[in-house]
Design a protein around this motif. Structure first.
Motif, PDB file in Angstrom:
ATOM      1  N   TYR A 178       0.681  -1.039  -0.348  1.00 50.77           N
ATOM      2  CA  TYR A 178      -0.012  -0.189   0.233  1.00 50.77           C
ATOM      3  C   TYR A 178       1.140   1.520  -0.165  1.00 50.77           C
ATOM      4  O   TYR A 178       2.042   1.294   0.424  1.00 50.77           O
ATOM      5  CB  TYR A 178      -0.566   0.235   1.533  1.00 50.77           C
ATOM      6  CG  TYR A 178      -1.685  -1.146   1.488  1.00 50.77           C
ATOM      7  CD1 TYR A 178      -1.450  -2.072   1.903  1.00 50.77           C
ATOM      8  CD2 TYR A 178      -3.119  -0.542   0.867  1.00 50.77           C
ATOM      9  CE1 TYR A 178      -2.515  -3.193   1.718  1.00 50.77           C
ATOM     10  CE2 TYR A 178      -4.098  -2.188   0.724  1.00 50.77           C
ATOM     11  CZ  TYR A 178      -3.696  -3.166   1.774  1.00 50.77           C
ATOM     12  OH  TYR A 178      -4.585  -4.112   1.935  1.00 50.77           O
ATOM     13  N   ALA A 179       0.349   1.994  -0.709  1.00 52.21           N
ATOM     14  CA  ALA A 179       1.115   3.720  -0.178  1.00 52.21           C
ATOM     15  C   ALA A 179       0.603   3.728   1.285  1.00 52.21           C
ATOM     16  O   ALA A 179      -0.410   3.787   1.370  1.00 52.21           O
ATOM     17  CB  ALA A 179       0.423   4.943  -1.114  1.00 52.21           C
ATOM     18  N   ASP A 180       1.810   4.199   1.386  1.00 46.42           N
ATOM     19  CA  ASP A 180       1.372   4.746   2.975  1.00 46.42           C
ATOM     20  C   ASP A 180       0.529   5.756   3.508  1.00 46.42           C
ATOM     21  O   ASP A 180       0.418   5.615   4.358  1.00 46.42           O
ATOM     22  CB  ASP A 180       3.042   5.821   2.939  1.00 46.42           C
ATOM     23  CG  ASP A 180       3.910   5.005   3.831  1.00 46.42           C
ATOM     24  OD1 ASP A 180       5.168   5.790   3.689  1.00 46.42           O
ATOM     25  OD2 ASP A 180       4.149   3.918   3.614  1.00 46.42           O
ATOM     26  N   SER A 181       0.123   6.755   2.171  1.00 48.03           N
ATOM     27  CA  SER A 181      -1.473   7.871   2.202  1.00 48.03           C
ATOM     28  C   SER A 181      -2.502   6.975   2.560  1.00 48.03           C
ATOM     29  O   SER A 181      -3.117   7.919   3.134  1.00 48.03           O
ATOM     30  CB  SER A 181      -1.026   8.596   0.743  1.00 48.03           C
ATOM     31  OG  SER A 181      -1.892   7.871   0.296  1.00 48.03           O
ATOM     32  N   VAL A 182      -3.025   5.662   2.601  1.00 51.16           N
ATOM     33  CA  VAL A 182      -4.363   5.196   2.289  1.00 51.16           C
ATOM     34  C   VAL A 182      -3.599   3.775   3.427  1.00 51.16           C
ATOM     35  O   VAL A 182      -4.716   3.327   3.864  1.00 51.16           O
ATOM     36  CB  VAL A 182      -4.299   4.634   0.795  1.00 51.16           C
ATOM     37  CG1 VAL A 182      -4.141   5.737   0.648  1.00 51.16           C
ATOM     38  CG2 VAL A 182      -3.658   3.151   0.966  1.00 51.16           C
ATOM     39  N   LYS A 183      -2.619   3.365   4.621  1.00 51.50           N
ATOM     40  CA  LYS A 183      -2.351   2.651   4.924  1.00 51.50           C
ATOM     41  C   LYS A 183      -2.966   2.648   6.791  1.00 51.50           C
ATOM     42  O   LYS A 183      -3.389   3.505   6.937  1.00 51.50           O
ATOM     43  CB  LYS A 183      -0.623   2.500   5.548  1.00 51.50           C
ATOM     44  CG  LYS A 183       0.317   1.758   4.454  1.00 51.50           C
ATOM     45  CD  LYS A 183       1.542   1.791   4.899  1.00 51.50           C
ATOM     46  CE  LYS A 183       3.022   1.039   3.942  1.00 51.50           C
ATOM     47  NZ  LYS A 183       3.734   0.611   4.203  1.00 51.50           N
ATOM     48  N   GLY A 184      -4.085   1.601   6.575  1.00 49.98           N
ATOM     49  CA  GLY A 184      -4.674   0.900   7.799  1.00 49.98           C
ATOM     50  C   GLY A 184      -6.218   1.918   7.127  1.00 49.98           C
ATOM     51  O   GLY A 184      -6.822   2.152   7.842  1.00 49.98           O
ATOM     52  N   ARG A 185      -6.462   2.264   6.348  1.00 52.85           N
ATOM     53  CA  ARG A 185      -8.052   2.977   5.743  1.00 52.85           C
ATOM     54  C   ARG A 185      -7.806   2.267   4.771  1.00 52.85           C
ATOM     55  O   ARG A 185      -9.318   1.823   4.634  1.00 52.85           O
ATOM     56  CB  ARG A 185      -7.335   4.717   5.883  1.00 52.85           C
ATOM     57  CG  ARG A 185      -7.569   5.483   6.522  1.00 52.85           C
ATOM     58  CD  ARG A 185      -7.173   6.961   5.929  1.00 52.85           C
ATOM     59  NE  ARG A 185      -6.501   7.017   4.956  1.00 52.85           N
ATOM     60  CZ  ARG A 185      -6.738   7.499   3.850  1.00 52.85           C
ATOM     61  NH1 ARG A 185      -8.210   7.562   3.784  1.00 52.85           N
ATOM     62  NH2 ARG A 185      -5.811   7.778   3.128  1.00 52.85           N
ATOM     63  N   PHE A 186      -7.551   2.004   3.439  1.00 51.32           N
ATOM     64  CA  PHE A 186      -7.573   0.953   2.602  1.00 51.32           C
ATOM     65  C   PHE A 186      -7.224  -0.382   3.041  1.00 51.32           C
ATOM     66  O   PHE A 186      -6.127  -0.954   2.849  1.00 51.32           O
ATOM     67  CB  PHE A 186      -6.544   1.846   1.022  1.00 51.32           C
ATOM     68  CG  PHE A 186      -7.876   2.996   0.684  1.00 51.32           C
ATOM     69  CD1 PHE A 186      -8.621   3.702   1.380  1.00 51.32           C
ATOM     70  CD2 PHE A 186      -7.343   2.978  -0.376  1.00 51.32           C
ATOM     71  CE1 PHE A 186      -8.679   4.849   0.898  1.00 51.32           C
ATOM     72  CE2 PHE A 186      -7.423   4.816  -0.741  1.00 51.32           C
ATOM     73  CZ  PHE A 186      -8.664   5.939  -0.173  1.00 51.32           C
ATOM     74  N   THR A 187      -8.047  -1.213   1.557  1.00 54.06           N
ATOM     75  CA  THR A 187      -7.852  -2.874   1.731  1.00 54.06           C
ATOM     76  C   THR A 187      -7.945  -3.286   0.385  1.00 54.06           C
ATOM     77  O   THR A 187      -9.271  -3.219   0.041  1.00 54.06           O
ATOM     78  CB  THR A 187      -8.587  -3.503   2.721  1.00 54.06           C
ATOM     79  OG1 THR A 187      -8.409  -2.824   4.403  1.00 54.06           O
ATOM     80  CG2 THR A 187      -8.013  -5.272   2.477  1.00 54.06           C
ATOM     81  N   ILE A 188      -7.214  -4.011  -0.287  1.00 49.06           N
ATOM     82  CA  ILE A 188      -6.922  -4.499  -1.731  1.00 49.06           C
ATOM     83  C   ILE A 188      -7.908  -6.050  -1.354  1.00 49.06           C
ATOM     84  O   ILE A 188      -7.182  -6.863  -0.371  1.00 49.06           O
ATOM     85  CB  ILE A 188      -5.821  -4.505  -2.388  1.00 49.06           C
ATOM     86  CG1 ILE A 188      -6.429  -4.741  -4.042  1.00 49.06           C
ATOM     87  CG2 ILE A 188      -4.413  -5.295  -1.755  1.00 49.06           C
ATOM     88  CD1 ILE A 188      -5.358  -4.394  -5.023  1.00 49.06           C
ATOM     89  N   SER A 189      -8.309  -6.291  -2.207  1.00 46.11           N
ATOM     90  CA  SER A 189      -8.745  -8.214  -2.358  1.00 46.11           C
ATOM     91  C   SER A 189      -9.200  -8.514  -3.722  1.00 46.11           C
ATOM     92  O   SER A 189      -8.776  -7.480  -4.925  1.00 46.11           O
ATOM     93  CB  SER A 189     -10.179  -8.215  -1.435  1.00 46.11           C
ATOM     94  OG  SER A 189     -10.801  -7.890  -1.378  1.00 46.11           O
ATOM     95  N   ARG A 190      -8.911  -9.620  -3.880  1.00 43.28           N
ATOM     96  CA  ARG A 190      -9.184 -10.430  -5.216  1.00 43.28           C
ATOM     97  C   ARG A 190     -10.030 -11.261  -5.098  1.00 43.28           C
ATOM     98  O   ARG A 190      -9.831 -12.412  -4.077  1.00 43.28           O
ATOM     99  CB  ARG A 190      -7.841 -10.887  -5.577  1.00 43.28           C
ATOM    100  CG  ARG A 190      -6.917 -11.513  -5.295  1.00 43.28           C
ATOM    101  CD  ARG A 190      -5.857 -11.092  -6.856  1.00 43.28           C
ATOM    102  NE  ARG A 190      -5.347 -12.133  -7.484  1.00 43.28           N
ATOM    103  CZ  ARG A 190      -4.694 -11.654  -8.431  1.00 43.28           C
ATOM    104  NH1 ARG A 190      -3.458 -10.460  -8.584  1.00 43.28           N
ATOM    105  NH2 ARG A 190      -4.760 -12.203  -9.662  1.00 43.28           N
ATOM    106  N   ASP A 191     -10.566 -11.472  -6.176  1.00 45.48           N
ATOM    107  CA  ASP A 191     -11.258 -13.248  -6.115  1.00 45.48           C
ATOM    108  C   ASP A 191     -10.714 -13.607  -7.967  1.00 45.48           C
ATOM    109  O   ASP A 191     -11.481 -13.083  -8.337  1.00 45.48           O
ATOM    110  CB  ASP A 191     -12.646 -12.807  -6.317  1.00 45.48           C
ATOM    111  CG  ASP A 191     -13.727 -14.195  -6.483  1.00 45.48           C
ATOM    112  OD1 ASP A 191     -13.283 -15.463  -6.740  1.00 45.48           O
ATOM    113  OD2 ASP A 191     -14.985 -13.942  -5.811  1.00 45.48           O
ATOM    114  N   ASN A 192     -10.262 -14.921  -7.642  1.00 47.67           N
ATOM    115  CA  ASN A 192      -9.583 -15.813  -8.503  1.00 47.67           C
ATOM    116  C   ASN A 192     -10.642 -16.289  -9.650  1.00 47.67           C
ATOM    117  O   ASN A 192     -10.100 -15.488 -10.198  1.00 47.67           O
ATOM    118  CB  ASN A 192      -8.031 -16.317  -7.965  1.00 47.67           C
ATOM    119  CG  ASN A 192      -7.529 -15.602  -7.490  1.00 47.67           C
ATOM    120  OD1 ASN A 192      -6.837 -14.261  -7.674  1.00 47.67           O
ATOM    121  ND2 ASN A 192      -6.222 -15.546  -6.577  1.00 47.67           N
ATOM    122  N   ALA A 193     -11.505 -16.391  -8.739  1.00 49.02           N
ATOM    123  CA  ALA A 193     -12.244 -17.308 -10.072  1.00 49.02           C
ATOM    124  C   ALA A 193     -13.087 -15.670  -9.875  1.00 49.02           C
ATOM    125  O   ALA A 193     -13.805 -16.585 -11.439  1.00 49.02           O
ATOM    126  CB  ALA A 193     -13.297 -18.068  -8.456  1.00 49.02           C
TER     127      ALA A 193
END
Length: 120
Positions: free
Chosen positions: A59-74
């Motif tokens: 994550y970029a430092d500016s969004v750490k702790g506020r944003f979460t990235i996830s993925r659904d490979n299916a």
């Protein structure tokens, strides 16, 4: 050819939350690293978050702790969960993916962008 289609951008008040989605389609054998970038008016495009096919994130430092990235490979889909939004998060958010095609070529793809506006 690979297409990335983002959705979820909206106008939200400061402190609010949004979830962005990016669905990939086309000639895809494997989706490798996927990520979100953003570009605010008058500024360069910057990395927000990336996720590998194995689920490792950065994550970029500016969004750490506020944003979460996830993925659904299916579903060939990557998400960006954004909490604690502030006006500095206002930007067009772009999805990016590194794709391996059935012909074993590796290419990068960009979505068209989705606008997030945070009001104070």
């Amino acid at each position: 050819q690979v297409q990335l289609v983002e959705s979820g951008g909206a106008l939200v008040q400061a402190g609010g939350s949004l979830r962005l989605s990016c669905a990939a389609s086309g000639s895809i054998l494997r989706l490798n690293v996927m990520g979100w970038y953003r570009q605010a008016p008058g500024k360069q495009r910057e990395l927000v978050a990336v996720i590998t096919s194995g689920g490792s994130t950065n994550y970029a430092d500016s969004v750490k702790g506020r944003f979460t990235i996830s993925r659904d490979n299916a579903k060939n889909t990557v998400y960006l969960h954004m909490n604690g939004l502030n006006p500095e998060d206002t930007a067009v958010y772009y999805c990016n993916a590194r794709v391996t095609t059935p012909f074993m070529a590796t290419l990068g793809a960009w979505g068209q962008g989705t606008l997030v506006t945070v009001s104070s």
